[in-house]
Design an enzyme around this catalytic site. Structure first.
Site, mmCIF file in Angstrom:
data_model
loop_
_atom_site.group_PDB
_atom_site.id
_atom_site.type_symbol
_atom_site.label_atom_id
_atom_site.label_comp_id
_atom_site.label_asym_id
_atom_site.label_seq_id
_atom_site.Cartn_x
_atom_site.Cartn_y
_atom_site.Cartn_z
ATOM 1 N N SER A 68 1.327 -7.886 0.833
ATOM 2 C CA SER A 68 1.767 -6.628 0.485
ATOM 3 C C SER A 68 2.744 -6.490 1.858
ATOM 4 O O SER A 68 3.710 -5.279 1.344
ATOM 5 C CB SER A 68 0.682 -5.598 0.281
ATOM 6 O OG SER A 68 -0.398 -5.651 1.475
ATOM 7 N N HIS A 102 1.065 -7.047 -6.244
ATOM 8 C CA HIS A 102 2.447 -6.929 -6.223
ATOM 9 C C HIS A 102 3.177 -8.057 -6.995
ATOM 10 O O HIS A 102 4.513 -8.045 -6.936
ATOM 11 C CB HIS A 102 2.925 -7.029 -4.890
ATOM 12 C CG HIS A 102 2.298 -5.909 -4.027
ATOM 13 N ND1 HIS A 102 2.838 -4.738 -3.826
ATOM 14 C CD2 HIS A 102 1.142 -5.969 -3.033
ATOM 15 C CE1 HIS A 102 2.348 -3.681 -3.170
ATOM 16 N NE2 HIS A 102 1.058 -4.715 -2.616
ATOM 17 N N LYS A 122 1.255 0.016 -9.560
ATOM 18 C CA LYS A 122 2.288 -0.579 -8.897
ATOM 19 C C LYS A 122 3.333 -0.715 -10.203
ATOM 20 O O LYS A 122 4.262 0.145 -10.670
ATOM 21 C CB LYS A 122 1.879 -1.675 -7.957
ATOM 22 C CG LYS A 122 1.461 -1.128 -6.764
ATOM 23 C CD LYS A 122 0.627 -2.017 -5.702
ATOM 24 C CE LYS A 122 -0.142 -1.309 -4.728
ATOM 25 N NZ LYS A 122 -1.165 -1.850 -4.046
HETATM 26 C C1 LIG Z 1 -2.107 -1.267 -3.291
HETATM 27 C C2 LIG Z 1 -3.137 -2.644 -3.181
HETATM 28 C C3 LIG Z 1 -4.366 -2.491 -3.524
HETATM 29 C C4 LIG Z 1 -5.171 -1.142 -3.912
HETATM 30 O O1 LIG Z 1 -4.918 -0.883 -5.275
HETATM 31 P P1 LIG Z 1 -5.033 0.860 -5.465
HETATM 32 O O2 LIG Z 1 -5.184 0.735 -6.950
HETATM 33 O O3 LIG Z 1 -3.964 1.504 -4.902
HETATM 34 O O4 LIG Z 1 -6.399 1.237 -5.027
HETATM 35 C C5 LIG Z 1 -5.277 -3.952 -3.506
HETATM 36 N N1 LIG Z 1 -4.783 -4.889 -2.919
HETATM 37 C C6 LIG Z 1 -3.294 -4.985 -2.972
HETATM 38 C C7 LIG Z 1 -2.859 -6.443 -2.436
HETATM 39 C C8 LIG Z 1 -2.508 -3.924 -2.777
HETATM 40 O O5 LIG Z 1 -1.235 -4.052 -2.456
#
Ligand SMILES: *Cc1c(COP(=O)(O)O)cnc(C)c1O
Length: 398
Positions: free
Chosen positions: A184, A212, A244
């Site tokens: 990320s 992602h 996302k």
């Molecule tokens: C954003 C993210 C999460 C968390 O997801 P949310 O639904 O925002 O709690 C978990 N793992 C990764 C790699 C992320 O980028």
């Protein structure tokens, strides 16, 4: 016994002051508009390069309409946890569509990705088991490892030999390797094919967090798995987030039916929480359809990434080996990263400085994310502003 003045471990003002002095103090921006390429913040419009809304679906009219329609049909709150009476037809339909989307036997919707990762690790492992993790894994994977009570071992980023040593060094019990699909803060990909071979050799399972990659990578948006031609089946457990690329909120785990049923029975972050709003599931179903059908969003994103990298290289910026919409520009110290972000803000561009402890010390960066909501002109505008900010600040040059 009263502590002497100033020596209490509860001196929060001092701790906060120290954070500020180290340039590690975090501030929130408040947006006055929907998430989009152009956002309004403090009465000013900015061109934003910091959302994870990779496909531009967070405010897509089809997704918005599905949510509104869902509220009219199913109300706002689910009113109970999934195992009581909170599991509704939209959740069920979403799970089936997610499973089909990623090519897994079954999927299970969680309230957030953070909760999915805590739930998966703690449902699949226990005391005496082992969890092996890439050092750059997302905080929620690390926290899942800590919460599980299994032994947690972390290996240097992408170091397969170190991962294997950690697996071999633990006898008895279950072994789990967890990894981000797309990291990320760096934007690079996990060596998933090699990790799967490793897992098969050592009877381990892999948790792949593709927050992602899903929606972004692969011709149909199937993520890191589609990109690499790997199926979402044993020894793999896939975790995906919906906040996302899909532009909504929530997360899911997908894999073999027995793994998913184990999560239903044992994942505490699934069991002991209210089911997400059913209308949200309706919105996500619409987003999934748009993400699958509108391949032009991924194609545009690919072109924007290539354009940004070519322009950034011409400006001699310190890019990372990323082919994804996450394009970090490493600048070193936290103070420099902040100064650059501020210089960009002055030019009407929103980019966030990512500092330790989110990234290792000395690797503070501007984390630039591109979206299908951007145009090529937007990217050119960013490059122009970055070029002059870098010239002024005199940093980030190789
Ligand atoms: C954003 C993210 C999460 C968390 O997801 P949310 O639904 O925002 O709690 C978990 N793992 C990764 C790699 C992320 O980028």
């Amino acid at each position: 016994m009263a502590a002497e003045a100033g020596t209490s471990c509860w001196d929060l003002p001092a701790a906060l002051r120290q954070r500020r002095e180290q340039h590690l103090f975090r501030r929130r921006l408040t947006l006055d508009s929907a998430q989009a390429a152009r956002v309004s913040c403090g009465g000013r419009e900015y061109l934003s390069f910091c959302s994870n809304d990779y496909l531009g679906l967070a405010n897509h009219p089809v997704v918005v309409a599905a949510m509104v329609e869902g509220v009219h049909r199913f109300g706002v709150g689910a009113g109970a946890s999934h195992l009581v009476t909170g599991h509704m037809a939209p959740h069920q339909a979403l799970e089936e569509e997610l499973a089909a989307f990623v090519g897994a036997e079954r999927a299970l919707v969680f309230s957030t990705g953070y909760m999915a990762n805590l739930g998966v690790a703690s449902a699949l492992t226990d005391r005496g088991d082992l969890i092996v993790e890439d050092r750059l894994n997302h905080a929620s994977l690390i926290d899942g490892g800590l919460l599980s009570r299994a032994v947690l071992r972390r290996y240097p980023h992408g170091d397969l030999a170190a991962a294997e040593r950690a697996l071999v060094g633990h006898s008895g019990g279950r072994r789990l390797v967890s990894t981000d699909g797309v990291f990320s803060m760096d934007g690079d990909l996990a060596p998933l094919v090699e990790l799967l071979a490793l897992a098969r050799r050592h009877d381990a399972r892999i948790v792949l967090d593709d927050a992602h990659g899903l929606g972004v990578l692969g011709a149909a948006g199937g993520g890191t798995l589609e990109h690499l031609g790997v199926r979402a089946q044993s020894p793999l457990v896939l975790v995906g987030t919906l906040g996302k690329a899909f532009g909504t909120f929530g997360a899911f785990a997908a894999g073999d039916a027995d793994v998913i049923e184990t999560l239903v029975q044992q994942a505490r972050t699934y069991i002991y929480t209210t089911a997400p709003p059913p209308a949200l599931a309706e919105a996500t179903r619409a987003a999934l359809r748009v993400a699958r059908q509108e391949g032009w969003r991924r194609e545009l994103l690919g072109r924007l990434v290539a354009r940004f990298r070519a322009g950034a290289r011409a400006l001699e910026m310190n890019l990372m080996p990323s082919s994804t919409p996450i394009q970090p520009v490493v600048v070193g110290g936290a103070e420099r990263a902040l100064a650059l972000a501020r210089a960009l803000h002055e030019r009407g561009i929103l980019v966030v400085a990512i500092r330790p402890p989110t990234v290792p010390a000395g690797t503070a960066r501007l984390r630039i994310t591109l979206s299908a909501a951007h145009t090529e002109r937007d990217v050119d505008h960013l490059l122009g502003a970055l070029g002059s900010a870098l010239a002024r600040e005199g940093v980030a040059r190789r």
